[in-house]
Design an enzyme around this catalytic site. Structure first.
Site, PDB file in Angstrom:
ATOM      1  N   HIS A 137       1.451   1.802   6.033  1.00  0.00           N
ATOM      2  CA  HIS A 137       0.619   2.732   5.143  1.00  0.00           C
ATOM      3  C   HIS A 137      -0.895   3.367   4.870  1.00  0.00           C
ATOM      4  O   HIS A 137      -1.599   2.550   4.375  1.00  0.00           O
ATOM      5  CB  HIS A 137       0.371   1.235   4.295  1.00  0.00           C
ATOM      6  CG  HIS A 137       1.810   0.527   3.525  1.00  0.00           C
ATOM      7  ND1 HIS A 137       2.992   0.781   3.672  1.00  0.00           N
ATOM      8  CD2 HIS A 137       2.460  -0.777   3.536  1.00  0.00           C
ATOM      9  CE1 HIS A 137       3.585   0.216   3.294  1.00  0.00           C
ATOM     10  NE2 HIS A 137       3.646  -0.688   2.808  1.00  0.00           N
ATOM     11  N   HIS A 211       3.145   1.519  -5.105  1.00  0.00           N
ATOM     12  CA  HIS A 211       4.283   0.589  -4.521  1.00  0.00           C
ATOM     13  C   HIS A 211       3.852  -0.900  -5.844  1.00  0.00           C
ATOM     14  O   HIS A 211       3.603  -2.644  -5.272  1.00  0.00           O
ATOM     15  CB  HIS A 211       2.863  -0.368  -3.430  1.00  0.00           C
ATOM     16  CG  HIS A 211       3.403  -1.093  -2.775  1.00  0.00           C
ATOM     17  ND1 HIS A 211       3.727  -2.499  -2.426  1.00  0.00           N
ATOM     18  CD2 HIS A 211       3.737  -0.713  -1.203  1.00  0.00           C
ATOM     19  CE1 HIS A 211       4.368  -2.728  -1.850  1.00  0.00           C
ATOM     20  NE2 HIS A 211       4.372  -1.724  -0.285  1.00  0.00           N
ATOM     21  N   GLU A 351      10.163   1.428  -3.462  1.00  0.00           N
ATOM     22  CA  GLU A 351       9.731   2.343  -3.363  1.00  0.00           C
ATOM     23  C   GLU A 351       9.844   3.803  -2.452  1.00  0.00           C
ATOM     24  O   GLU A 351      10.326   4.093  -1.876  1.00  0.00           O
ATOM     25  CB  GLU A 351       8.605   1.851  -2.457  1.00  0.00           C
ATOM     26  CG  GLU A 351       7.825   0.698  -2.430  1.00  0.00           C
ATOM     27  CD  GLU A 351       7.153  -0.636  -1.148  1.00  0.00           C
ATOM     28  OE1 GLU A 351       6.669   0.731   0.003  1.00  0.00           O
ATOM     29  OE2 GLU A 351       7.941  -0.778  -1.014  1.00  0.00           O
TER      30      GLU A 351
HETATM   31  C1  GLA Z   1       6.185  -2.159   2.705  1.00  0.00           C
HETATM   32  C2  GLA Z   1       6.455  -2.590   3.349  1.00  0.00           C
HETATM   33  C3  GLA Z   1       6.636  -4.028   4.405  1.00  0.00           C
HETATM   34  C4  GLA Z   1       5.381  -5.293   3.948  1.00  0.00           C
HETATM   35  C5  GLA Z   1       5.115  -4.203   2.017  1.00  0.00           C
HETATM   36  C6  GLA Z   1       3.411  -4.918   2.386  1.00  0.00           C
HETATM   37  O1  GLA Z   1       7.345  -2.380   1.590  1.00  0.00           O
HETATM   38  O2  GLA Z   1       8.247  -1.953   3.956  1.00  0.00           O
HETATM   39  O3  GLA Z   1       7.235  -4.580   5.342  1.00  0.00           O
HETATM   40  O4  GLA Z   1       4.414  -4.567   4.587  1.00  0.00           O
HETATM   41  O5  GLA Z   1       4.913  -2.662   1.920  1.00  0.00           O
HETATM   42  O6  GLA Z   1       3.663  -6.114   2.802  1.00  0.00           O
END
Ligand code: GLA
Length: 389
Positions: A137, A211, A351
């Protein structure tokens, strides 16, 4: 000081009428009737600004400049009662402290890059390993932890907020200075539109991701296991023990990730029990990227989610090639809005995105190209439409 935010909002509207980069014409509707702005507490000693968008049908969306984050989405249930369907916190300060990317705009590259390493035009780059051995991220201080500039806008479809951010050359190890933009618009068709875009002055990977954690039964209603989901995807990207795609674009047929026909989320979730033995960090549950049917770059409806408790339905239409379906597996009982406790499976993320680690699969058949080059514009649209079953 107290009246300052409203002044800023009014000035910003004037500025956005003059130089608005939104795709829709700006109308003359007075902002005061559709935007409410208040200070939302402070982060790092600076006040955070919140904006509320309303439509004619009782829907309300609240967004915040920190992380260009959605903090509240109110949707009437089948009896007309307002339900807040997104997880969040009562104060801005709690977002950097407790949030697992709640509601924010993730970037420069959402999801994981294997080992934090990639090559671009023959040059090797090393990014922070902030998630086990991998980069997640956007790194230590990704777009979600940055203060975005905010302009309230009025589009032909409804009120919105345009957030902009500059990501410096070299930030988090990425090459090139990126100008990013996230626009949220609430329409009278009960749609929350999210438009993300970016330009750069040097080649760089870009995959900006929204997100929000949804719970259509209400953010404080317990788990999402009884919600019913359909995802239009024949294939998905299986991962290794650290959530890095193996490279396969595997059929969903015959697996627990087959959501081509609507099914209860809890039905097959035990197929992914996780692995916490010997320091393994997979808590189990869905955390999968789907290769969406249809053509990337073309808007098509890819998801339908419904909740039997409230009757609320949400569809997602997007131009992206993939979607991460994540069932809040890492939620750890943190206290959220109004004292709600968010346990594992307490919310889910859908997402839309390019596939995780795409930069390390450049040129492979079926994998998206995530390199943004000077002169080109990265574009990502998603429309969440709400209704009642
Ligand atoms: C995304 C990732 C997950 C996790 C979340 C945040 O969705 O795919 O593995 O890291 O973000 O907690």
């Amino acid at each position: 000081m107290k009246s300052l935010p409203l002044v800023i909002a009014t000035l910003s509207l004037a500025a956005s009428i003059g130089g608005c980069r939104s795709t829709d014409a700006v109308t003359e509707t007075p902002m005061e009737t559709t935007h409410r702005m208040r200070t939302g507490g402070s982060i790092d000693g600076r006040p955070v600004n919140l904006f509320t968008l309303r439509n004619a049908n009782g829907m309300e969306v609240e967004v915040m400049d920190h992380g260009a984050t959605v903090t509240r989405v109110i949707v009437p249930d089948r009896d007309g009662n307002p339900v807040d369907v997104v997880l969040g916190f009562d104060t801005a300060e709690e977002y950097p402290e407790k949030s697992q990317y709640f509601g924010c705009t993730v970037g420069r590259v959402g999801n994981r890059i294997a080992g934090g390493r990639f090559e671009l035009d023959g040059k090797a780059y090393a990014l922070a390993a902030n998630n086990g051995p991998n980069h997640l991220h956007g790194g230590e201080v990704g777009f979600d932890k940055r203060r975005w500039d905010a302009d309230p806008i009025m589009t032909a479809k409804g009120p919105g907020v345009r957030f902009t951010l500059t990501s410096a050359d070299g930030e988090e190890g990425y090459p090139g200075r990126v100008e990013a933009e996230t626009i949220y618009v609430l329409t009278d068709r009960n749609e929350l539109e999210v438009e993300m875009s970016a330009t750069t002055d040097a080649p760089t990977p870009v995959n900006i991701v929204h997100h929000t954690y949804w719970n259509l039964g209400g953010h404080d209603s317990g788990t999402i296991l009884d919600e019913v989901l359909r995802i239009r995807a024949d294939r998905y990207t299986p991962v290794d023990g650290t959530f890095i795609p193996t490279g396969d674009l595997a059929p969903v047929a015959g697996t627990a990730v087959d959501f081509r026909t609507a099914k209860r989320i809890g039905r097959d979730i035990d197929a992914y029990p996780g692995d916490q033995a010997e320091g393994g960090e997979d808590p189990g549950g869905y955390d999968h990227n789907f290769c969406l049917d249809g053509e990337a770059g073309t808007m098509r409806e890819v998801v339908r989610l419904s909740d039997p408790r409230t009757g609320i339905v949400m569809t997602i239409t997007t131009d992206q090639p993939g979607i991460q379906f994540y069932t809040g597996n890492f939620l750890n009982g943190m206290t959220g809005k109004g004292g709600a406790v968010y346990e594992k499976f307490g919310g889910l993320c859908l997402e839309t995105q390019a596939y995780p680690d795409s930069i390390n699969h450049a040129g492979e058949p079926g994998w998206p190209d995530v390199v943004l080059r000077p002169g080109d514009t990265y574009r990502h649209r998603m429309v969440h439409r709400f209704g009642i079953d």
